[in-house]
Design a protein around this motif. Structure first.
Motif, PDB file in Angstrom:
ATOM      1  N   GLN A  40      20.969 -14.860 -29.255  1.00  0.00           N
ATOM      2  CA  GLN A  40      19.578 -14.444 -29.381  1.00  0.00           C
ATOM      3  C   GLN A  40      19.338 -13.104 -28.701  1.00  0.00           C
ATOM      4  OE1 GLN A  40      16.864 -17.500 -28.144  1.00  0.00           O
ATOM      5  NE2 GLN A  40      17.734 -19.044 -29.511  1.00  0.00           N
ATOM      6  N   MET A  41      20.280 -12.691 -27.831  1.00  0.00           N
ATOM      7  CA  MET A  41      20.124 -11.441 -27.101  1.00  0.00           C
ATOM      8  C   MET A  41      20.966 -10.321 -27.693  1.00  0.00           C
ATOM      9  SD  MET A  41      20.062 -12.691 -23.133  1.00  0.00           S
ATOM     10  CE  MET A  41      21.753 -13.289 -23.190  1.00  0.00           C
ATOM     11  N   LEU A  42      22.093 -10.670 -28.244  1.00  0.00           N
ATOM     12  CA  LEU A  42      23.020  -9.671 -28.778  1.00  0.00           C
ATOM     13  C   LEU A  42      22.814  -9.463 -30.273  1.00  0.00           C
ATOM     14  CD1 LEU A  42      26.291 -10.811 -26.989  1.00  0.00           C
ATOM     15  CD2 LEU A  42      25.062  -8.680 -26.570  1.00  0.00           C
ATOM     16  N   LYS A  43      23.096  -8.244 -30.730  1.00  0.00           N
ATOM     17  CA  LYS A  43      22.979  -7.957 -32.161  1.00  0.00           C
ATOM     18  C   LYS A  43      24.174  -8.479 -32.941  1.00  0.00           C
ATOM     19  CE  LYS A  43      20.128  -3.790 -31.618  1.00  0.00           C
ATOM     20  NZ  LYS A  43      20.035  -2.327 -31.881  1.00  0.00           N
ATOM     21  N   HIS A  44      25.276  -8.740 -32.232  1.00  0.00           N
ATOM     22  CA  HIS A  44      26.507  -9.184 -32.876  1.00  0.00           C
ATOM     23  C   HIS A  44      27.088 -10.350 -32.089  1.00  0.00           C
ATOM     24  CE1 HIS A  44      26.553  -5.382 -35.177  1.00  0.00           C
ATOM     25  NE2 HIS A  44      26.210  -4.812 -34.040  1.00  0.00           N
ATOM     26  N   PRO A  45      28.015 -11.104 -32.681  1.00  0.00           N
ATOM     27  CA  PRO A  45      28.717 -12.132 -31.917  1.00  0.00           C
ATOM     28  C   PRO A  45      29.494 -11.488 -30.754  1.00  0.00           C
ATOM     29  CG  PRO A  45      29.121 -12.377 -34.272  1.00  0.00           C
ATOM     30  CD  PRO A  45      28.430 -11.063 -34.096  1.00  0.00           C
ATOM     31  N   LEU A  46      29.709 -12.231 -29.686  1.00  0.00           N
ATOM     32  CA  LEU A  46      30.372 -11.668 -28.509  1.00  0.00           C
ATOM     33  C   LEU A  46      31.749 -11.106 -28.841  1.00  0.00           C
ATOM     34  CD1 LEU A  46      30.402 -11.116 -25.489  1.00  0.00           C
ATOM     35  CD2 LEU A  46      31.201 -13.473 -25.129  1.00  0.00           C
ATOM     36  N   ILE A  47      32.493 -11.745 -29.733  1.00  0.00           N
ATOM     37  CA  ILE A  47      33.828 -11.264 -30.065  1.00  0.00           C
ATOM     38  C   ILE A  47      33.787  -9.837 -30.601  1.00  0.00           C
ATOM     39  CG2 ILE A  47      33.728 -12.244 -32.407  1.00  0.00           C
ATOM     40  CD1 ILE A  47      36.836 -11.883 -30.129  1.00  0.00           C
ATOM     41  N   PHE A  48      32.684  -9.479 -31.250  1.00  0.00           N
ATOM     42  CA  PHE A  48      32.530  -8.121 -31.773  1.00  0.00           C
ATOM     43  C   PHE A  48      32.715  -7.083 -30.672  1.00  0.00           C
ATOM     44  CE2 PHE A  48      29.708  -4.459 -32.026  1.00  0.00           C
ATOM     45  CZ  PHE A  48      29.983  -3.910 -33.269  1.00  0.00           C
ATOM     46  N   TYR A  49      32.188  -7.345 -29.487  1.00  0.00           N
ATOM     47  CA  TYR A  49      32.206  -6.339 -28.425  1.00  0.00           C
ATOM     48  C   TYR A  49      33.594  -6.195 -27.803  1.00  0.00           C
ATOM     49  CZ  TYR A  49      27.273  -6.764 -29.234  1.00  0.00           C
ATOM     50  OH  TYR A  49      26.046  -6.780 -29.853  1.00  0.00           O
TER      51      TYR A  49
ATOM     52  N   GLU B 161      23.892   5.368 -17.128  1.00  0.00           N
ATOM     53  CA  GLU B 161      23.332   5.844 -18.382  1.00  0.00           C
ATOM     54  C   GLU B 161      22.934   4.696 -19.303  1.00  0.00           C
ATOM     55  OE1 GLU B 161      26.317   8.491 -19.877  1.00  0.00           O
ATOM     56  OE2 GLU B 161      25.382  10.208 -18.915  1.00  0.00           O
ATOM     57  N   ILE B 162      23.614   3.551 -19.171  1.00  0.00           N
ATOM     58  CA  ILE B 162      23.287   2.388 -19.994  1.00  0.00           C
ATOM     59  C   ILE B 162      21.808   2.050 -19.875  1.00  0.00           C
ATOM     60  CG2 ILE B 162      23.519  -0.135 -20.042  1.00  0.00           C
ATOM     61  CD1 ILE B 162      25.695   1.169 -21.600  1.00  0.00           C
ATOM     62  N   TYR B 163      21.293   2.134 -18.660  1.00  0.00           N
ATOM     63  CA  TYR B 163      19.922   1.696 -18.441  1.00  0.00           C
ATOM     64  C   TYR B 163      18.891   2.767 -18.779  1.00  0.00           C
ATOM     65  CZ  TYR B 163      21.981  -2.439 -16.517  1.00  0.00           C
ATOM     66  OH  TYR B 163      22.698  -3.600 -16.397  1.00  0.00           O
ATOM     67  N   LEU B 164      19.354   3.919 -19.219  1.00  0.00           N
ATOM     68  CA  LEU B 164      18.439   4.952 -19.672  1.00  0.00           C
ATOM     69  C   LEU B 164      18.163   4.847 -21.168  1.00  0.00           C
ATOM     70  CD1 LEU B 164      19.851   8.048 -17.740  1.00  0.00           C
ATOM     71  CD2 LEU B 164      17.917   6.594 -17.109  1.00  0.00           C
ATOM     72  N   LEU B 165      18.904   3.977 -21.840  1.00  0.00           N
ATOM     73  CA  LEU B 165      18.748   3.834 -23.282  1.00  0.00           C
ATOM     74  C   LEU B 165      17.667   2.800 -23.600  1.00  0.00           C
ATOM     75  CD1 LEU B 165      22.481   4.023 -24.367  1.00  0.00           C
ATOM     76  CD2 LEU B 165      20.760   5.801 -24.500  1.00  0.00           C
ATOM     77  N   SER B 166      17.670   2.334 -24.840  1.00  0.00           N
ATOM     78  CA  SER B 166      16.579   1.505 -25.363  1.00  0.00           C
ATOM     79  C   SER B 166      16.221   0.336 -24.438  1.00  0.00           C
ATOM     80  CB  SER B 166      16.986   0.942 -26.728  1.00  0.00           C
ATOM     81  OG  SER B 166      17.434   1.964 -27.574  1.00  0.00           O
ATOM     82  N   GLU B 167      14.942   0.117 -24.252  1.00  0.00           N
ATOM     83  CA  GLU B 167      14.484  -1.031 -23.483  1.00  0.00           C
ATOM     84  C   GLU B 167      14.631  -2.302 -24.319  1.00  0.00           C
ATOM     85  OE1 GLU B 167      10.527  -0.379 -22.183  1.00  0.00           O
ATOM     86  OE2 GLU B 167      11.012   1.421 -21.005  1.00  0.00           O
ATOM     87  N   HIS B 168      14.681  -3.435 -23.624  1.00  0.00           N
ATOM     88  CA  HIS B 168      14.745  -4.746 -24.265  1.00  0.00           C
ATOM     89  C   HIS B 168      15.978  -4.885 -25.158  1.00  0.00           C
ATOM     90  CE1 HIS B 168      10.725  -4.913 -22.708  1.00  0.00           C
ATOM     91  NE2 HIS B 168      10.280  -4.008 -23.553  1.00  0.00           N
ATOM     92  N   VAL B 169      17.052  -4.220 -24.787  1.00  0.00           N
ATOM     93  CA  VAL B 169      18.309  -4.313 -25.521  1.00  0.00           C
ATOM     94  C   VAL B 169      19.388  -4.756 -24.533  1.00  0.00           C
ATOM     95  CG1 VAL B 169      20.072  -3.032 -26.802  1.00  0.00           C
ATOM     96  CG2 VAL B 169      17.655  -2.531 -27.170  1.00  0.00           C
ATOM     97  N   HIS B 170      20.236  -5.681 -24.951  1.00  0.00           N
ATOM     98  CA  HIS B 170      21.310  -6.177 -24.089  1.00  0.00           C
ATOM     99  C   HIS B 170      22.219  -5.016 -23.670  1.00  0.00           C
ATOM    100  CE1 HIS B 170      24.897  -8.387 -22.830  1.00  0.00           C
ATOM    101  NE2 HIS B 170      24.116  -9.455 -22.723  1.00  0.00           N
ATOM    102  N   PRO B 171      22.723  -5.029 -22.422  1.00  0.00           N
ATOM    103  CA  PRO B 171      23.602  -3.937 -21.968  1.00  0.00           C
ATOM    104  C   PRO B 171      24.803  -3.674 -22.882  1.00  0.00           C
ATOM    105  CG  PRO B 171      22.921  -5.242 -20.096  1.00  0.00           C
ATOM    106  CD  PRO B 171      22.384  -5.944 -21.314  1.00  0.00           C
TER     107      PRO B 171
END
Length: 297
Positions: free
Chosen positions: A69-78, A10-20
């Motif tokens: 540059q790819m993520l909307k947040h710092p990695l620690i956020f996830y 389902e992850i890949y059915l969501l927005s294009e050009h967005v990090h997983p």
């Protein structure tokens, strides 16, 4: 981690050009809105697994491709968000001890190496979320002794007030408490809550109406409960909350004998509006604010 096959598909059915990882964030919001806790759990596992792989890769190879540059947040956020998501899933299933285990995880993210100033801000923010959600889990599991302290906490933190009231009345409904001393302050604040326009707060607003309806049914104040049900239905129609809408109709039918003619007319008008409503039944939720998944989830 758990079985992530459905989540990854389902992850890949969501927005294009967005990090997983950001797709996972979107998908958890969607499953939360639909109260699909089994799928939400798989998505949370996916987020944590992907965050761990990204972190290990960065530790080993460095940032070959600048991650920020790819993520909307710092990695620690996830990491924090994944633990938070897991705690929410267990909280919603009534597995409070498991929820506390994950709250402890995002309360202490100090293990994160080479933290930047932005990373440290996220670490501190999740530490604050852990305080709020610790209160929530205590209340929901039946610890009424923290009610006064939690009420003071949410009144002092504006972003916690609306979701905090949901927790308070959900706890009262689960544990069969009479908390009228807190309830009588609610009507004055509902007008403010109803004016919120962003989707996250609109969802919280209808969740609060739902809990207030249940609370007043439990207190045998059926006329007041019906008004909350009608307000809920009227708002839910405009938000396409159809799964919750059906559940609330069932609640209304249990108290229909107590409805006034005016309330019955309003109910029929709402149902007529549903029949003519032309929007899709559901839509994705794109909310970037972590505050949307604090204790109010």
């Amino acid at each position: 981690m758990g079985d992530r096959s459905n989540a990854e598909e389902e992850i890949y059915l969501l927005s294009e050009h967005v990090h997983p990882l950001d797709k996972g964030f979107e998908l958890f919001h969607l499953n939360y809105r639909q109260n699909d806790w089994a799928e939400a759990d798989r998505v949370a596992d996916y987020i944590l697994s992907m965050a761990e792989r990204s972190y290990n890769s960065r530790q080993k190879w460095g940032e070959v491709v600048p991650l920020n540059q790819m993520l909307k947040h710092p990695l620690i956020f996830y990491f924090g968000y994944g633990y938070l998501a897991k705690s929410i899933v267990f909280q919603k299933q009534g597995l409070f001890d498991r929820a506390r285990e994950y709250i402890a995880q995002y309360a202490d993210l100090g293990w994160y190496e080479n933290a930047t100033d932005e990373d440290i801000q996220e670490i501190e923010r999740f530490k604050g979320l852990a305080v709020a959600n610790g209160y929530a889990v205590d209340l929901l599991s039946g610890n009424k002794e923290v009610l006064k302290e939690y009420n003071e906490f949410i009144q002092e933190n504006d972003e916690e007030t609306l979701p905090g009231f949901i927790t308070v009345f959900e706890a009262a409904n689960i544990n069969e408490w009479n908390i009228d001393e807190y309830y009588y302050n609610i009507p004055d604040q509902l007008e403010t809550f109803s004016s919120f326009e962003d989707l996250g707060n609109r969802v919280y607003y209808v969740k609060l109406l739902n809990q207030l309806a249940i609370y007043n049914i439990n207190q045998q104040r059926y006329g007041i409960a019906i008004n909350y049900i009608l307000d809920y239905l009227q708002t839910a129609v405009t938000m396409d909350l159809y799964k919750e809408f059906i559940t609330t109709i069932a609640m209304f039918e249990t108290v229909r004998p107590f409805a006034t003619t005016e309330q019955l007319t309003k109910y029929q008008n709402i149902l007529q509006g549903v029949r003519s409503h032309e929007k899709n039944i559901s839509s994705y939720v794109y909310v970037d604010d972590i505050c949307s998944f604090q204790s109010r989830c």
